[in-house]
Write a protein that holds these residues in place. Structure first.
Motif, PDB file in Angstrom:
ATOM      1  N   LEU A  67       0.700  -1.349  -0.209  1.00 37.12           N
ATOM      2  CA  LEU A  67      -0.095   0.030   0.057  1.00 37.12           C
ATOM      3  C   LEU A  67       0.645   1.139  -0.191  1.00 37.12           C
ATOM      4  O   LEU A  67       2.087   1.298   0.570  1.00 37.12           O
ATOM      5  N   ALA A  68       0.365   2.203  -0.815  1.00 39.44           N
ATOM      6  CA  ALA A  68       1.020   3.746  -0.659  1.00 39.44           C
ATOM      7  C   ALA A  68      -0.098   4.528  -0.036  1.00 39.44           C
ATOM      8  O   ALA A  68      -1.021   4.550  -0.551  1.00 39.44           O
ATOM      9  N   ILE A  69       0.501   5.376   1.118  1.00 43.70           N
ATOM     10  CA  ILE A  69      -0.526   6.173   1.623  1.00 43.70           C
ATOM     11  C   ILE A  69       0.030   7.782   1.529  1.00 43.70           C
ATOM     12  O   ILE A  69       1.107   8.037   2.035  1.00 43.70           O
ATOM     13  N   LEU A  70      -0.704   8.633   0.922  1.00 42.23           N
ATOM     14  CA  LEU A  70      -0.040  10.018   0.414  1.00 42.23           C
ATOM     15  C   LEU A  70      -1.000  11.124   0.917  1.00 42.23           C
ATOM     16  O   LEU A  70      -2.299  11.035   0.918  1.00 42.23           O
ATOM     17  N   GLU A  71      -0.615  12.007   1.578  1.00 36.64           N
ATOM     18  CA  GLU A  71      -1.127  13.390   1.943  1.00 36.64           C
ATOM     19  C   GLU A  71      -1.445  14.011   0.877  1.00 36.64           C
ATOM     20  O   GLU A  71      -0.277  14.189  -0.110  1.00 36.64           O
ATOM     21  N   PHE A  72      -2.406  14.994   0.728  1.00 37.44           N
ATOM     22  CA  PHE A  72      -2.418  15.845  -0.334  1.00 37.44           C
ATOM     23  C   PHE A  72      -3.180  17.155   0.457  1.00 37.44           C
ATOM     24  O   PHE A  72      -3.887  17.237   1.445  1.00 37.44           O
ATOM     25  N   GLY A  73      -3.098  18.199  -0.331  1.00 34.58           N
ATOM     26  CA  GLY A  73      -3.904  19.475  -0.069  1.00 34.58           C
ATOM     27  C   GLY A  73      -5.297  19.459  -0.278  1.00 34.58           C
ATOM     28  O   GLY A  73      -6.022  18.720  -0.843  1.00 34.58           O
ATOM     29  N   ASP A 132      -9.603  14.038   7.480  1.00 38.23           N
ATOM     30  CA  ASP A 132      -9.172  14.368   8.668  1.00 38.23           C
ATOM     31  C   ASP A 132     -10.220  14.466   9.758  1.00 38.23           C
ATOM     32  O   ASP A 132     -11.339  14.134   9.515  1.00 38.23           O
ATOM     33  N   LEU A 133      -9.843  14.757  11.208  1.00 36.69           N
ATOM     34  CA  LEU A 133     -10.584  14.933  12.066  1.00 36.69           C
ATOM     35  C   LEU A 133     -12.000  16.062  11.618  1.00 36.69           C
ATOM     36  O   LEU A 133     -13.091  16.065  12.462  1.00 36.69           O
ATOM     37  N   ALA A 134     -11.560  17.025  10.795  1.00 34.75           N
ATOM     38  CA  ALA A 134     -12.417  18.089  10.400  1.00 34.75           C
ATOM     39  C   ALA A 134     -13.308  17.523   9.222  1.00 34.75           C
ATOM     40  O   ALA A 134     -14.409  18.469   8.802  1.00 34.75           O
ATOM     41  N   GLY A 135     -13.207  16.492   8.822  1.00 40.98           N
ATOM     42  CA  GLY A 135     -13.893  15.873   7.760  1.00 40.98           C
ATOM     43  C   GLY A 135     -13.409  16.038   6.291  1.00 40.98           C
ATOM     44  O   GLY A 135     -14.101  16.172   5.318  1.00 40.98           O
ATOM     45  N   ILE A 136     -12.248  16.779   6.353  1.00 47.01           N
ATOM     46  CA  ILE A 136     -11.674  17.361   5.057  1.00 47.01           C
ATOM     47  C   ILE A 136     -10.975  16.086   4.617  1.00 47.01           C
ATOM     48  O   ILE A 136      -9.989  15.682   5.364  1.00 47.01           O
ATOM     49  N   THR A 137     -10.903  15.709   3.236  1.00 48.70           N
ATOM     50  CA  THR A 137     -10.215  14.566   2.566  1.00 48.70           C
ATOM     51  C   THR A 137      -8.714  15.171   2.336  1.00 48.70           C
ATOM     52  O   THR A 137      -8.461  16.028   1.849  1.00 48.70           O
ATOM     53  N   ARG A 138      -7.937  14.352   3.088  1.00 47.27           N
ATOM     54  CA  ARG A 138      -6.492  14.764   3.028  1.00 47.27           C
ATOM     55  C   ARG A 138      -5.537  13.646   2.878  1.00 47.27           C
ATOM     56  O   ARG A 138      -4.439  13.810   2.421  1.00 47.27           O
ATOM     57  N   ALA A 139      -6.044  12.604   2.472  1.00 46.84           N
ATOM     58  CA  ALA A 139      -4.876  11.423   2.113  1.00 46.84           C
ATOM     59  C   ALA A 139      -5.731  10.531   1.220  1.00 46.84           C
ATOM     60  O   ALA A 139      -6.905  10.364   1.097  1.00 46.84           O
ATOM     61  N   ILE A 140      -4.723   9.742   0.474  1.00 43.38           N
ATOM     62  CA  ILE A 140      -5.001   8.676  -0.619  1.00 43.38           C
ATOM     63  C   ILE A 140      -4.560   7.392  -0.254  1.00 43.38           C
ATOM     64  O   ILE A 140      -3.359   7.420  -0.009  1.00 43.38           O
ATOM     65  N   VAL A 141      -4.979   6.289  -0.485  1.00 45.23           N
ATOM     66  CA  VAL A 141      -4.551   4.947  -0.355  1.00 45.23           C
ATOM     67  C   VAL A 141      -4.467   4.340  -1.660  1.00 45.23           C
ATOM     68  O   VAL A 141      -5.581   4.305  -2.163  1.00 45.23           O
TER      69      VAL A 141
END
Length: 273
Positions: free
Chosen positions: A231-237, A261-270
């Motif tokens: 698996l690759a897991i990357l953060e993004f803006g 994230d905890l604020a409900g904002i999509t921040r990472a992709i698997v």
């Protein structure tokens, strides 16, 4: 002292100025907030160290650089202006890893691209006791700081750090690849908060014209870096999920999950092969 410091910080636009003043007092005098609240009537001299901390914080210098420490996951990390300050949003990647690989013996090898303080690699190793890992960063001073953090958290025997341009020198495969690459569009950087722009390393922020330069370098190499079931897991803006997913699809990778994230904002992709 705390009232005066809070007023000074508030005038300079520092949010939660009273809390910040108490934290600076704790840093300068070694007295926790609970002690401050129960000894508010004591007379103490205002030290030059406290005054210096207040001036520097008022100018925008991040609290983490003043203290030299920052918590991340279950780790206590040392941070310097050579490294991006670890943020809670990035813990989303560790949570995604644990969710997708709940067996703590299922991960043996981890790669962290753009390791910075080492926070992602070290957090992963702390959760998977049989794993070893490599952190890659293009700056020698940054890699040196990550090595120090590995020692501080008793993980040096399982972590190695390499100075390189992303994954260029690597010719092995990993169970997990983690990365929090630069993703801020170049023209957006001047509009960031002043404590970020003036103090944190620009190379860790600048994602090129559209913020996606690093993903175009990293993602096409994942088929060579990942084990067959890896698996690759990357953060993004914020708002970059579709663009990053499109780069992954063109590279022949599958999107396993998009993570908020905890604020409900999509921040990472698997991603998987």
């Amino acid at each position: 002292m705390i009232r005066r410091a809070a007023a000074y910080l508030d005038e300079r636009g520092i949010e939660q100025a009273r809390r910040e003043a108490r934290l600076l007092f704790e840093l300068a005098y070694g007295r926790e907030v609970s002690w401050q609240l129960t000894h508010a009537d004591e007379i103490m001299p205002e030290t030059e160290l406290f005054s210096d901390f207040v001036r520097r914080r008022g100018a925008g210098e991040p609290m983490a650089y003043l203290s030299g420490r920052k918590g991340f996951w279950t780790l206590d990390l040392e941070v310097t202006p050579d490294t991006l300050i670890p943020r809670g949003d990035t813990e989303t990647l560790v949570e995604a890893l644990l969710r997708n690989r709940p067996d703590r013996h299922s991960v043996i090898s981890v790669l962290d691209l753009g390791t910075g303080s080492g926070c992602l690699l070290l957090a992963a190793l702390s959760e998977y006791p049989q794993a070893v890992g490599i952190g890659v960063d293009r700056a020698e001073r940054t890699a040196r700081q990550a090595r120090k953090n590995a020692k501080l958290n008793d993980l040096a025997s399982r972590a190695d750090f390499v100075v390189a341009d992303w994954s260029d020198p690597l010719n092995t495969r990993f169970d997990v690849v983690l990365s929090n690459p630069p993703y801020i569009p170049k023209d957006d950087i001047p509009g960031l908060m002043k404590d970020v722009v003036a103090y944190e390393p620009g190379a860790a922020l600048d994602g090129g014209d559209d913020g996606l330069d690093a993903y175009r370098q990293i993602i096409p190499r994942l088929t060579e870096l990942l084990q067959p079931e890896g698996l690759a897991i990357l953060e993004f803006g914020i708002g970059q999920e579709d663009d990053v997913a499109n780069i992954a699809h063109k590279a022949g990778l599958s999107v396993v999950e998009l993570c908020a994230d905890l604020a409900g904002i999509t921040r990472a992709i698997v991603l998987s092969r």
